[in-house]
Design an enzyme around this catalytic site. Structure first.
Site, PDB file in Angstrom:
ATOM      1  N   GLY A  69      -0.523   8.127   1.406  1.00  0.00           N
ATOM      2  CA  GLY A  69      -0.502   8.150   2.864  1.00  0.00           C
ATOM      3  C   GLY A  69       0.797   7.692   3.492  1.00  0.00           C
ATOM      4  N   ILE A  70       0.658   7.010   4.627  1.00  0.00           N
ATOM      5  CA  ILE A  70       1.799   6.585   5.411  1.00  0.00           C
ATOM      6  C   ILE A  70       2.676   5.592   4.651  1.00  0.00           C
ATOM      7  CG2 ILE A  70       2.515   5.448   7.537  1.00  0.00           C
ATOM      8  CD1 ILE A  70       1.361   8.278   7.839  1.00  0.00           C
ATOM      9  N   GLY A  71       2.062   4.674   3.922  1.00  0.00           N
ATOM     10  CA  GLY A  71       2.836   3.703   3.163  1.00  0.00           C
ATOM     11  C   GLY A  71       3.743   4.371   2.152  1.00  0.00           C
ATOM     12  N   GLY A 106       0.804  -1.217   0.000  1.00  0.00           N
ATOM     13  CA  GLY A 106       0.000   0.000   0.000  1.00  0.00           C
ATOM     14  C   GLY A 106       0.834   1.263   0.000  1.00  0.00           C
ATOM     15  N   TYR A 127     -14.288  -4.835  11.131  1.00  0.00           N
ATOM     16  CA  TYR A 127     -12.990  -4.149  11.144  1.00  0.00           C
ATOM     17  C   TYR A 127     -12.227  -4.474  12.422  1.00  0.00           C
ATOM     18  CZ  TYR A 127      -9.537  -0.385  11.180  1.00  0.00           C
ATOM     19  OH  TYR A 127      -8.360   0.342  11.229  1.00  0.00           O
TER      20      TYR A 127
END
Length: 290
Positions: A61-63, A57, A211
């Protein structure tokens, strides 16, 4: 380490400690990794030449930020995208941002076991080692969807596929010590229950519950894997990072600037064992953690 805020874990410890395999569980992944990335640029000159990483991913974002940071340090980085068009764009973007040609993006759809297996096969054709495996990709609060493998989507993407991918890469991780496995989870795991099913009936489906179950399963996976690998020729440690909220510290597991423990449900050894056994059946993995 000079300049390190009080109670802040040394970011170099994640990648430089002498333990052969670290199983890391990152909760509140957004804040935790933002703090790591921000701190690393300021206080660490750590280089990662000759290291190989997978960050799932990495398109946003963070990835993406983690992939860029690793590439800037000289690490060869493989990340994932859902299709070839996205993979090409992600690879070019991260290469441009990191000013590194050591970035590759391969197709991997985590809602399909066949795609996970194809990704691992493609990676193994290119590399002979793997030092860092970061399970960053995931989905959240999805409507009910049953994958082609017969599992609820959140449970497969967030848990079953990371389990499968790690099992398929365990030989590379063992041969590349010191190696690291990082699992991105969330505080919502505390809301999960001890009753696991890979695909609840649609009329019983609750997106929030699903989730939470996927994240609880991931935490249990990390704890169990660390225990199983601890006698693999040396020792293994479980290094947990938890970002609680803005203004709070990070560390193994921290809350209100103090170390805390996992929720009691994670300490249930029978639950750990039963989930592991069931997951081997769900993913059709014959041996793992031996």
């Amino acid at each position: 380490m000079p300049g390190l805020p009080p109670n802040m874990p040394n970011p170099e410890a994640i990648f430089e400690s002498w333990w052969p395999i670290i199983i890391g569980i990152i909760g509140g992944v957004g804040y935790a990794l933002r703090q790591y990335m921000r701190g690393a640029r300021c206080i660490s000159e750590l280089k990662l030449e000759d290291k190989v990483a997978i960050v799932t991913g990495g398109g946003s974002g963070i990835g993406k930020q983690l992939a860029i940071d690793l590439a800037k340090r000289g690490c060869k980085v493989y990340t994932t995208a859902r299709n070839q068009e996205q993979a090409k764009a992600t690879e070019q973007d991260i290469r441009q941002s990191s000013k590194s040609e050591l970035v590759h993006c391969l197709v991997c759809e985590l809602d399909k076991f066949s795609s996970v297996k194809s990704f691992v096969a493609a990676f193994k054709k290119k590399e002979e080692q793997l030092h860092y495996l970061v399970h960053n990709a995931g989905v959240m609060m999805c409507d009910f969807n049953k994958t082609e493998d017969g599992h609820e989507e959140q449970f497969q993407v967030n848990y079953l596929s990371p389990f499968l991918m790690t099992s398929l890469l365990q030989d590379y991780l063992k041969n590349s010590t010191p190696s690291r496995v990082l699992l991105a989870t969330a505080p919502a795991y505390k809301l999960g229950s001890s009753t696991f099913t890979d695909c609840p009936p649609e009329d019983k489906y609750n997106t929030g519950d699903a989730y939470a179950q996927s994240k609880l399963a991931l935490v249990l996976f990390g704890v169990t894997l660390a225990e199983k690998l601890k006698d693999d020729g040396a020792q293994t440690t479980l290094y947990a990072l938890l970002g609680v909220s803005a203004g709070k510290t990070t560390g193994k597991i921290y809350k209100e600037c103090a170390e805390t423990e996992y929720a009691d449900i994670v300490k249930d050894e029978e639950l750990q064992k039963s989930l592991w056994k069931q997951t081997l059946e769900w993913t059709k993995v014959k041996e793992f953690g031996q």
